[in-house]
Design an enzyme around this catalytic site. Sequence first.
Site, mmCIF file in Angstrom:
data_model
loop_
_atom_site.group_PDB
_atom_site.id
_atom_site.type_symbol
_atom_site.label_atom_id
_atom_site.label_comp_id
_atom_site.label_asym_id
_atom_site.label_seq_id
_atom_site.Cartn_x
_atom_site.Cartn_y
_atom_site.Cartn_z
ATOM 1 N N ASP A 54 25.391 -80.463 40.168
ATOM 2 C CA ASP A 54 26.744 -79.933 40.307
ATOM 3 C C ASP A 54 26.757 -78.629 41.099
ATOM 4 O OD1 ASP A 54 27.729 -81.998 38.743
ATOM 5 O OD2 ASP A 54 27.620 -80.852 36.880
ATOM 6 N N TYR A 112 15.077 -81.134 33.405
ATOM 7 C CA TYR A 112 15.869 -79.952 33.715
ATOM 8 C C TYR A 112 15.389 -78.758 32.901
ATOM 9 C CZ TYR A 112 19.464 -82.489 36.358
ATOM 10 O OH TYR A 112 20.136 -83.217 37.308
#
Length: 246
Positions: A54, A112
């Site tokens: 994002d 992540y």
Amino acid sequence: MAEKNIRLEIQYNGTDYSGWQVQKNAVTIQAEIEAAIRKVTGLKVNLVAAGRTDAGVHALGQVASFIIDHYLPPEKYRQALNFYLPESILITSASEVDLSFHARKSARWREYRYLIGLEKSALYRQLRWEYLYPLDIERMNAIAAEIIGRHDFSAFCVVSSLKENNDCEVISSGWKENGSQLIFEIRANRFLHTMVRSLVGSMVEAGKEKDYLTLNDFRDILQSCDHRRVKAVAPARGLYLTAVGY
């Protein structure tokens, strides 16, 4: 000449970008790299990434691939593309892979990392969430352990991005302290839109000194599949795509 499938490994600072994916009237990572490929080869390609990060999210180990019919040796793409790319995007390796390889569909897991700074910094404020209040890492780790395994993470996904199947298999999940910094690492077969940031926001709610989110509260949110029950979503600047497994 014959078609080649080129695999790229990429680092980027996502601060000034509207995410990975090409968008109209927006500067994105994919658009910058595709433009560089066109400058090098004169050809337009479709660059596919392992994870569509994002706006504001960074990467240390993003993987992307594209198919091209061009004479340039695969190992030359790294240097050639870096010549045209801004300093905030770096190709760290380029290689030829089998034509069946697909950066997203072939991936078995993604990993992540989320960084929280417990003190102010002039250097790192755009690269982590500066949270200047005490946090209980034990309560945060209790939630991190709770999500290991297969779960429906609909509650931690933006409603507009929900799929027919919102199950994810979390392989590992946990927090650790590093000086004045807290580091969260999570590995899963797939991630939903804003999933990691929504989970981190909830874990920080659990770590607060007062009126904190209990483990049972979190279980209720997870089982509810209702994103409206997630009170906090961590800012994008602290999130990094660190690795992809094939």
